[in-house]
Design a protein around this motif. Structure first.
Motif, short mmCIF file in Angstrom:
data_model
loop_
_atom_site.label_atom_id
_atom_site.label_comp_id
_atom_site.label_asym_id
_atom_site.label_seq_id
_atom_site.Cartn_x
_atom_site.Cartn_y
_atom_site.Cartn_z
N ALA A 46 0.86 -1.52 -0.09
CA ALA A 46 -0.01 -0.10 -0.09
C ALA A 46 0.97 1.24 0.04
O ALA A 46 0.63 2.14 -0.66
CB ALA A 46 -0.97 -0.03 1.26
N ARG A 47 2.12 1.16 0.91
CA ARG A 47 2.71 2.44 1.00
C ARG A 47 3.45 2.76 -0.37
O ARG A 47 3.61 4.07 -0.84
CB ARG A 47 3.82 2.23 1.87
N ARG A 56 1.69 10.44 -1.07
CA ARG A 56 2.61 10.08 -0.07
C ARG A 56 2.01 10.65 1.28
O ARG A 56 2.44 10.27 2.21
CB ARG A 56 3.85 10.84 -0.31
N ASP A 57 1.05 11.64 1.19
CA ASP A 57 0.28 12.30 2.44
C ASP A 57 -0.69 11.33 3.13
O ASP A 57 -1.42 11.88 4.09
CB ASP A 57 -0.19 13.54 2.15
N VAL A 58 -1.04 10.29 2.16
CA VAL A 58 -2.19 9.41 2.56
C VAL A 58 -1.55 8.03 3.64
O VAL A 58 -0.79 7.36 3.08
CB VAL A 58 -2.83 8.79 1.56
N PRO A 59 -1.74 8.20 4.68
CA PRO A 59 -1.09 7.31 5.60
C PRO A 59 -1.87 5.87 5.59
O PRO A 59 -3.11 5.66 5.15
CB PRO A 59 -1.53 7.72 7.18
N HIS A 70 -10.45 -0.86 4.51
CA HIS A 70 -11.23 0.04 3.63
C HIS A 70 -10.52 1.50 3.58
O HIS A 70 -9.60 1.62 4.14
CB HIS A 70 -12.66 0.62 4.50
N TYR A 71 -10.63 2.34 2.53
CA TYR A 71 -10.12 3.63 2.39
C TYR A 71 -11.28 4.61 2.84
O TYR A 71 -12.50 4.64 2.50
CB TYR A 71 -10.09 3.85 0.93
N THR A 77 -7.27 8.13 4.66
CA THR A 77 -6.37 7.03 5.03
C THR A 77 -6.74 5.83 4.41
O THR A 77 -8.08 5.47 4.06
CB THR A 77 -6.71 6.90 6.46
N VAL A 78 -5.82 4.83 4.28
CA VAL A 78 -5.96 3.51 3.80
C VAL A 78 -5.62 2.73 5.08
O VAL A 78 -4.92 2.63 5.75
CB VAL A 78 -4.93 3.02 2.76
#
Length: 228
Positions: A46-47, A56-59, A70-71, A77-78
């Protein structure tokens, strides 16, 4: 009012839904015991996929439960279940890539995803109210109230319909990414496993829409007969 021409089809779809859930559990469990070719956990996949798509800002966060992945389009967030977050399996890889697929949809403002997000809260309320309105309308002989219930459930059925292209597209993006990055393996076993996991998950959404459609048609029939 309770039994009509839709009763048997609804029961069939209900049984099919249970079988599909069992199939999903077996498929997920089978490929959850097979390591992916890069030995990467779901969190790793995922990363990497997020970073390569400018997110890159989505943890990537771990959440409790099984298949609770889920997203979250509100918090951006993931969220991966513990097993998929920490395990380097084919199942974890496929599920993680699928959830990132939703993050990518959010980034590009995919119309179906935007529409589903706007429909979610009010339609979940409407779906819960619809049966109550139908029963109250039938008991009180208020045809108008029954039709309000039909309309509420009709919009809820549309929510299930909009969900289908959103989920199918996320799985498509996931499989393309995994194949392009060689995460599925050279032998094709991992590719088949990832596809099987995502296909099993997709079938649950198809069954959900089929059930909602049949229930809507049943309610529509009840409301029509109340006019007689």
């Amino acid at each position: 009012m309770i039994f009509d021409q839709y009763t048997i089809p609804i029961l069939i779809v209900f049984v099919a839904s249970l079988l599909i859930q069992g199939y999903l559990s077996r498929t997920y469990g089978r490929w959850g015991n097979v390591r992916n070719s890069r030995n990467m956990t779901g969190a790793d996949v995922a990363r990497m996929m997020l970073d390569e798509n400018g997110l890159r800002d989505v943890p990537v966060q771990m959440v409790p439960g099984q298949l609770s992945d889920h997203y979250d389009p509100i918090k951006k967030t993931v969220n991966l279940s513990e097993a998929n977050f920490t395990t380097p399996s084919v199942s974890a890889m496929a599920v993680a890539a699928h959830e990132v697929g939703h993050a990518i949809q959010d980034k590009i403002n995919m119309p179906a995803l935007v529409l589903r997000g706007r429909m979610a809260v009010p339609l979940s309320i409407g779906m819960n109210l619809a049966p109550l309105l139908m029963l109250a309308g039938a008991f009180l002989h208020l045809t108008g109230l029954m039709w309000v219930g039909v309309i509420f459930f009709g919009f809820a059925m549309l929510f299930h319909l909009v969900t289908l292209p959103v989920e199918f597209d996320a799985s498509r993006r996931a499989l393309i990414y995994l194949n392009e990055r060689g995460l599925s393996g050279a032998t094709g076993e991992g590719q088949a496993g990832a596809r099987n996991v995502l296909t099993a998950a997709a079938l649950t959404y198809v069954a959900g829409f089929a059930m909602a459609l049949l229930q809507f048609m049943q309610m529509l029939g009840w409301a029509n007969r109340s006019n007689d």
